[in-house]
Design a protein around this motif. Structure first.
Motif, PDB file in Angstrom:
ATOM      1  N   ARG A 114       0.892  -1.184  -0.109  1.00 26.18           N
ATOM      2  CA  ARG A 114       0.080  -0.243   0.128  1.00 26.18           C
ATOM      3  C   ARG A 114       0.969   1.029   0.030  1.00 26.18           C
ATOM      4  N   THR A 125      -3.560   0.563  -3.431  1.00 26.06           N
ATOM      5  CA  THR A 125      -3.048  -0.847  -3.233  1.00 26.06           C
ATOM      6  C   THR A 125      -2.414  -1.391  -4.348  1.00 26.06           C
ATOM      7  N   SER A 142      -0.525 -11.049   0.828  1.00 24.80           N
ATOM      8  CA  SER A 142      -0.885 -11.294  -0.502  1.00 24.80           C
ATOM      9  C   SER A 142      -1.356 -12.915  -0.533  1.00 24.80           C
ATOM     10  N   ARG A 143      -2.327 -12.946  -1.559  1.00 18.98           N
ATOM     11  CA  ARG A 143      -2.940 -14.170  -1.770  1.00 18.98           C
ATOM     12  C   ARG A 143      -2.522 -14.823  -3.388  1.00 18.98           C
ATOM     13  N   GLN A 185      -5.061 -13.312  -7.681  1.00 19.51           N
ATOM     14  CA  GLN A 185      -6.160 -12.836  -6.786  1.00 19.51           C
ATOM     15  C   GLN A 185      -5.995 -11.489  -6.498  1.00 19.51           C
ATOM     16  N   ASP A 186      -4.572 -11.184  -6.156  1.00 17.22           N
ATOM     17  CA  ASP A 186      -4.381  -9.740  -5.814  1.00 17.22           C
ATOM     18  C   ASP A 186      -4.897  -8.733  -6.671  1.00 17.22           C
ATOM     19  N   ARG A 187      -4.496  -8.863  -7.882  1.00 19.28           N
ATOM     20  CA  ARG A 187      -4.881  -8.041  -8.919  1.00 19.28           C
ATOM     21  C   ARG A 187      -6.405  -7.559  -9.141  1.00 19.28           C
ATOM     22  N   ASP A 188      -7.219  -8.531  -8.773  1.00 13.68           N
ATOM     23  CA  ASP A 188      -8.486  -8.088  -8.880  1.00 13.68           C
ATOM     24  C   ASP A 188      -9.151  -7.029  -7.713  1.00 13.68           C
ATOM     25  N   HIS A 189      -8.304  -7.106  -6.596  1.00 10.65           N
ATOM     26  CA  HIS A 189      -8.621  -6.158  -5.767  1.00 10.65           C
ATOM     27  C   HIS A 189      -7.713  -4.875  -5.523  1.00 10.65           C
ATOM     28  N   ALA A 190      -6.686  -4.716  -6.337  1.00  8.81           N
ATOM     29  CA  ALA A 190      -5.709  -3.767  -6.422  1.00  8.81           C
ATOM     30  C   ALA A 190      -6.175  -2.639  -7.326  1.00  8.81           C
ATOM     31  N   ASP A 191      -5.593  -1.421  -6.909  1.00 11.72           N
ATOM     32  CA  ASP A 191      -5.830  -0.022  -7.633  1.00 11.72           C
ATOM     33  C   ASP A 191      -4.877  -0.074  -8.705  1.00 11.72           C
TER      34      ASP A 191
END
Length: 287
Positions: free
Chosen positions: A7, A12, A33-34, A38-44
């Protein structure tokens, strides 16, 4: 490859890296991190570094025998800087301090003395001064409210001065040299020779009609001066210290953010030597 989340500037960022150096550099900003998928789906911002990206950084960057791990850190920084304007963030070149809960940026071309100047601030003000970032802070500019916050980042120059904190930006100071060459002792006595208050100044009245120039002489009699400057004069000085995206839309967005920055954050011009006199001039003008 290694996946991680961090962050930075309240954004994110999901990263798939090729080397360990970027992971170590970003330790203070890490999130759980997952895995990148998966991370990129929730990242800015999502950044999957490739060898092509690293090779491109080598082609466009400063000449030198740079390692792939080091260049990867620049790839990640550039990706954030390119995508930042659409999220209200701009990458800035400057040393950023925090004083009394507010941030102040000292900016200048590399080698001019901005790092030396903030060292002097720490000498004069001691624990009242904390460093947010020594080289490349991110600014969050809210165009609707006018609020600008300066954030620490993992990219902090050779001194690696950085903290994962932010503060409202209260001023930008453009540092210039009062003399072309010469070093001055840092324990000298100084005398205030003019300045203070909020009336009109006869010096540079066209740019600074509502601001006095603060002048402080060092023990050699060399004048250190600081004054607030108008938007027209500040524009080219500040613009050249902001990252300019290659993407046309991002570049246009960054100009809008620059406009908001200059409307809401005062800009000062400091002419200084390496002295406590420089700190007295800049602090009296800015604080």
């Amino acid at each position: 490859m290694t996946d991680f989340m961090m962050r930075v500037a309240d954004l994110t960022v999901a990263v798939r890296s090729m080397h360990e150096q970027i992971i170590q550099q970003c330790t203070d900003y890490m999130l759980p991190s997952r895995g990148f998928e998966q991370d990129r789906d929730h990242a800015d911002i999502a950044i999957a570094v490739t060898q092509h990206d690293i090779d491109h950084e080598r082609e466009i960057g400063e000449p030198g025998d740079w390692s792939d791990p080091y260049l990867e850190t620049l790839v990640v920084l550039r990706a954030i800087a390119e995508k930042g304007p659409s999220l209200g963030r701009v990458l800035f070149h400057g040393a950023t301090i925090e004083y009394d809960g507010r941030a102040y940026i000292f900016t200048a071309p590399s080698g001019t003395g901005k790092t030396t100047h903030i060292r002097m601030w720490r000498k004069v003000f001691g624990s009242k001064v904390d460093i947010i970032n020594g080289d490349k802070p991110l600014l969050h500019i809210d165009e609707s409210s006018g609020e600008v916050r300066a954030f620490g980042t993992p990219w902090a120059g050779k001194e690696n001065w950085q903290r994962n904190v932010s503060a409202p930006l209260a001023g930008i100071c453009v540092v210039t040299r009062a003399v072309d060459d010469g070093s001055y002792p840092t324990d000298m006595g100084v005398r205030v020779v003019s300045g203070g208050g909020g009336g009109a100044s006869a010096v540079d009245a066209a740019d600074d009609a509502d601001n006095n120039v603060i002048r402080v002489a060092d023990e050699h009699g060399v004048e250190n001066s600081c004054r607030r400057i108008g938007v027209d004069r500040a524009l080219p000085l500040v613009m050249r210290q902001m990252y300019r995206p290659d993407d046309a839309l991002a570049a246009a967005e960054s100009l809008g953010l620059l406009d908001a920055l200059l409307r809401h954050v005062p800009v000062y011009l400091l002419s200084c030597t390496i002295s406590e006199a420089a700190v007295l001039a800049s602090s009296k003008a800015m604080l």
